[in-house]
Design a protein around this motif. Structure first.
Motif, mmCIF file in Angstrom:
data_model
loop_
_atom_site.group_PDB
_atom_site.id
_atom_site.type_symbol
_atom_site.label_atom_id
_atom_site.label_comp_id
_atom_site.label_asym_id
_atom_site.label_seq_id
_atom_site.Cartn_x
_atom_site.Cartn_y
_atom_site.Cartn_z
ATOM 1 N N ASN A 1 0.859 -1.011 -0.034
ATOM 2 C CA ASN A 1 -0.044 -0.042 0.012
ATOM 3 C C ASN A 1 0.966 1.225 -0.083
ATOM 4 O OD1 ASN A 1 -1.801 2.093 0.481
ATOM 5 N ND2 ASN A 1 -2.580 1.287 2.579
ATOM 6 N N PHE A 2 1.211 1.882 -1.213
ATOM 7 C CA PHE A 2 2.328 2.793 -1.440
ATOM 8 C C PHE A 2 1.925 4.192 -0.376
ATOM 9 C CE2 PHE A 2 2.972 0.175 -4.864
ATOM 10 C CZ PHE A 2 4.375 0.271 -4.870
ATOM 11 N N ALA A 3 0.614 4.347 0.046
ATOM 12 C CA ALA A 3 -0.044 5.335 0.839
ATOM 13 C C ALA A 3 0.523 4.955 2.536
ATOM 14 C CB ALA A 3 -1.209 5.488 0.818
ATOM 15 N N ASN A 4 1.084 3.964 2.752
ATOM 16 C CA ASN A 4 1.254 3.555 4.013
ATOM 17 C C ASN A 4 2.942 3.391 4.227
ATOM 18 O OD1 ASN A 4 1.975 2.375 6.632
ATOM 19 N ND2 ASN A 4 -0.067 1.126 6.507
ATOM 20 N N PRO A 5 3.422 4.373 4.863
ATOM 21 C CA PRO A 5 5.000 4.502 5.026
ATOM 22 C C PRO A 5 5.768 3.286 5.535
ATOM 23 C CG PRO A 5 4.151 6.160 6.496
ATOM 24 C CD PRO A 5 3.088 5.523 5.857
ATOM 25 N N ILE A 6 4.921 2.440 6.361
ATOM 26 C CA ILE A 6 5.575 1.252 6.986
ATOM 27 C C ILE A 6 6.161 0.461 5.931
ATOM 28 C CG2 ILE A 6 5.388 -0.425 8.570
ATOM 29 C CD1 ILE A 6 3.056 1.264 10.136
ATOM 30 N N GLY A 7 5.323 0.347 4.818
ATOM 31 C CA GLY A 7 5.681 -0.514 4.012
ATOM 32 C C GLY A 7 6.968 -0.159 3.312
ATOM 33 N N TYR A 8 7.219 0.968 3.009
ATOM 34 C CA TYR A 8 8.653 1.616 2.498
ATOM 35 C C TYR A 8 9.977 0.984 3.626
ATOM 36 C CZ TYR A 8 5.925 4.425 -0.587
ATOM 37 O OH TYR A 8 5.094 4.760 -1.905
ATOM 38 N N LEU A 9 9.375 1.040 4.850
ATOM 39 C CA LEU A 9 10.296 1.053 5.893
ATOM 40 C C LEU A 9 10.794 -0.632 5.819
ATOM 41 C CD1 LEU A 9 9.364 3.067 8.613
ATOM 42 C CD2 LEU A 9 11.049 3.499 7.194
ATOM 43 N N ILE A 10 9.819 -1.372 5.467
ATOM 44 C CA ILE A 10 9.822 -3.005 5.625
ATOM 45 C C ILE A 10 10.760 -3.255 4.465
ATOM 46 C CG2 ILE A 10 8.713 -5.253 5.390
ATOM 47 C CD1 ILE A 10 6.531 -3.808 7.157
ATOM 48 N N ILE A 11 10.581 -2.587 3.192
ATOM 49 C CA ILE A 11 11.090 -3.305 2.187
ATOM 50 C C ILE A 11 12.327 -2.224 1.762
ATOM 51 C CG2 ILE A 11 10.825 -3.327 -0.422
ATOM 52 C CD1 ILE A 11 9.014 -5.241 0.989
ATOM 53 N N PHE A 12 12.542 -1.089 1.828
ATOM 54 C CA PHE A 12 13.463 -0.281 1.283
ATOM 55 C C PHE A 12 14.767 -0.137 2.150
ATOM 56 C CE2 PHE A 12 10.089 0.878 -1.383
ATOM 57 C CZ PHE A 12 10.568 0.356 -2.670
ATOM 58 N N VAL A 13 14.394 -0.106 3.554
ATOM 59 C CA VAL A 13 15.418 -0.050 4.538
ATOM 60 C C VAL A 13 16.259 -1.072 4.250
ATOM 61 C CG1 VAL A 13 16.057 0.008 7.049
ATOM 62 C CG2 VAL A 13 14.546 1.767 5.977
ATOM 63 N N PRO A 14 16.015 -2.536 4.626
ATOM 64 C CA PRO A 14 17.039 -3.479 4.334
ATOM 65 C C PRO A 14 17.788 -3.650 3.122
ATOM 66 C CG PRO A 14 14.738 -4.352 5.270
ATOM 67 C CD PRO A 14 14.716 -3.036 4.796
ATOM 68 N N LEU A 15 17.020 -3.076 1.943
ATOM 69 C CA LEU A 15 17.710 -2.953 0.680
ATOM 70 C C LEU A 15 18.763 -2.098 0.561
ATOM 71 C CD1 LEU A 15 14.849 -3.578 -1.735
ATOM 72 C CD2 LEU A 15 16.622 -5.238 -1.082
ATOM 73 N N ILE A 16 18.675 -1.033 1.622
ATOM 74 C CA ILE A 16 19.662 0.118 1.522
ATOM 75 C C ILE A 16 20.886 -0.594 2.400
ATOM 76 C CG2 ILE A 16 20.058 2.332 2.490
ATOM 77 C CD1 ILE A 16 17.089 3.192 1.529
ATOM 78 N N ALA A 17 20.293 -1.012 3.414
ATOM 79 C CA ALA A 17 21.567 -1.627 4.509
ATOM 80 C C ALA A 17 22.453 -2.578 3.613
ATOM 81 C CB ALA A 17 20.855 -2.118 5.513
ATOM 82 N N ILE A 18 21.713 -3.616 2.678
ATOM 83 C CA ILE A 18 22.481 -4.493 1.924
ATOM 84 C C ILE A 18 23.364 -3.900 1.135
ATOM 85 C CG2 ILE A 18 22.344 -6.331 0.458
ATOM 86 C CD1 ILE A 18 19.908 -6.968 1.646
ATOM 87 N N LEU A 19 22.900 -2.602 0.403
ATOM 88 C CA LEU A 19 24.010 -1.927 -0.465
ATOM 89 C C LEU A 19 25.025 -1.336 0.342
ATOM 90 C CD1 LEU A 19 21.294 -0.145 -2.989
ATOM 91 C CD2 LEU A 19 22.784 -2.026 -3.369
ATOM 92 N N VAL A 20 24.739 -0.709 1.384
ATOM 93 C CA VAL A 20 25.893 -0.077 2.223
ATOM 94 C C VAL A 20 26.815 -1.226 2.712
ATOM 95 C CG1 VAL A 20 26.119 1.034 4.393
ATOM 96 C CG2 VAL A 20 24.428 1.601 3.205
ATOM 97 N N PHE A 21 26.328 -2.351 3.055
ATOM 98 C CA PHE A 21 27.447 -3.341 3.432
ATOM 99 C C PHE A 21 28.198 -3.822 2.219
ATOM 100 C CE2 PHE A 21 24.082 -5.103 6.860
ATOM 101 C CZ PHE A 21 24.716 -4.053 7.721
ATOM 102 N N SER A 22 27.622 -3.703 1.099
ATOM 103 C CA SER A 22 28.559 -4.213 0.013
ATOM 104 C C SER A 22 29.681 -3.537 -0.436
ATOM 105 C CB SER A 22 27.608 -4.512 -1.322
ATOM 106 O OG SER A 22 26.954 -3.281 -1.633
ATOM 107 N N PHE A 23 29.469 -1.895 -0.164
ATOM 108 C CA PHE A 23 30.674 -1.048 -0.128
ATOM 109 C C PHE A 23 31.374 -0.705 0.785
ATOM 110 C CE2 PHE A 23 27.396 -0.019 -3.353
ATOM 111 C CZ PHE A 23 27.934 0.009 -4.641
ATOM 112 N N LEU A 24 31.215 -1.352 1.893
ATOM 113 C CA LEU A 24 32.064 -1.024 2.965
ATOM 114 C C LEU A 24 33.445 -2.084 2.976
ATOM 115 C CD1 LEU A 24 29.594 -1.204 6.074
ATOM 116 C CD2 LEU A 24 30.746 0.667 5.120
#
Length: 362
Positions: free
Chosen positions: A339-362
């Motif tokens: 539900n793109f109007a619910n910000p919790i969904g963005y947190l569940i999906i995109f925060v982990p993906l961003i964290a994985i990308l950050v880890f890969s460049f460390l």
């Protein structure tokens, strides 16, 4: 063998894309809500059949061409991989292009026929549906997390045994083909990435479990059956995938520490077996959910639930700030969407993906 893998994956994708109109919620055709009495409209049935024929025909031509090109031209492994990726992309792009074409035609047909002009708008609530919900308890998702934490701890204990060049990627033959310098972070990068993925799986499960069970005003029992089946089987599939990924990546991590733990043949066979199991499980999931509401016949007063087309953009993207659900059933495909109007969904999906990308460049 690379050709076989990509051909098999492309074949599965083609099959699913071809069958999608017959697997989605029966009251939704190309992302458009259709009243129960008009579901057997000849024009709508023709749209679905034409979509399936066109996607199926193109897929057969592309798959045959890909196989002949790979064999006749004696393509290199890299060329086969690139060709396989392009093949999958073309099939998906073509199927979505056809979807949007028939989505527009279905919307126009619905408007021209005024199928919903005089229908009563209602809200449907069923407090008993929750008691029949068979989704897995969230605690089972802790099992792969515990395994991963154990692998991270074991890696740190055996840090001195690790090679100076840490494998970061394995090719289709099961052998490492990319490396990085040994550091504390690089030594646990794979299980750490896995840990973040597991948290995302857990978050999706919790968000799905708390989402509303949406029922149709016309076919309440059929929609109830589908929603309960979707919730049950998606929770099992998500746990199954999470567990298999955990086993596979943990195995790779242990193989880095103990290179002689298994033969080269097994290193090739295990990922291939993993891929086959995942694809077969996905097919079973799609068929079980897709057919869960097909044989329930109801005759009720004509009504239109108030969650119809207004909150769906293109029949694919759901925006409803008044709906507390984080995830809702897809209108094209089998599974869930945000539900793109619910910000919790963005947190569940995109925060982990961003964290994985950050880890890969460390």
């Amino acid at each position: 063998m690379t050709l076989t893998i990509f051909f098999f994956i492309s074949l599965i994708i083609a099959g699913i894309q071809t069958a999608i109109p017959f697997l989605v919620n029966r009251s939704v055709i190309f992302g458009v809500t259709i009243p129960e009495k008009h579901l057997q409209n000849e024009t709508l049935l023709a749209y679905k059949k034409n979509y399936a024929k066109l996607v199926g025909l193109l897929s057969i031509i592309l798959l045959a061409g890909y196989a002949l090109w790979s064999l006749i031209q004696t393509a290199t492994e890299e060329q086969i991989v690139i060709g396989g990726i392009l093949l999958e992309f073309v099939i998906i792009l073509f199927s979505f292009s056809l979807y949007f074409y028939y989505h527009g035609k279905t919307l126009k047909l619905k408007a021209d026929k005024q199928w919903t002009g005089n229908l009563k708008q209602i809200r449907v609530a069923d407090l008993s549906a929750r008691s029949r919900d068979e989704m897995l308890p969230w605690q089972v998702f802790l099992l792969p997390i515990i395994i991963t934490v154990g692998v991270i701890g074991y890696t740190l204990l055996k840090y001195d045994l690790l090679p100076q060049q840490i494998p970061t990627h394995w090719g289709p033959n099961g052998q490492p083909d990319a490396f990085t310098e040994k550091t504390l972070m690089s030594s646990i990068l794979m299980p750490l990435t896995l840990f973040v993925m597991q948290l995302m799986f857990l978050g999706i499960h919790l968000g799905t479990k708390k989402s509303g069970i949406k029922l149709s005003g016309e076919s309440t029992e059929a929609s109830r059956q589908r929603q309960l089946a979707l919730r049950k089987y998606s929770s099992w599939l998500m746990f199954f995938v999470s567990f298999l990924i955990t086993v596979l990546l943990s195995f790779f991590q242990l193989q880095i520490i103990h290179p002689d733990i298994i033969s080269a043949t097994a290193m090739f066979a295990i990922p291939l077996g993993f891929l086959v199991i995942i694809l077969v499980s996905t097919i079973v999931f799609a068929v079980r959910v897709g057919r869960s509401d097909k044989f329930t016949i109801e005759t009720t007063e004509e009504k239109l639930t108030d969650s119809d087309d207004t909150h769906w953009k293109g029949g694919l993207f759901y925006f409803n700030k008044n709906d507390p659900s984080i995830f809702v059933e897809k209108r094209f495909g089998v599974g869930w969407t945000i539900n793109f109007a619910n910000p919790i969904g963005y947190l569940i999906i995109f925060v982990p993906l961003i964290a994985i990308l950050v880890f890969s460049f460390l």
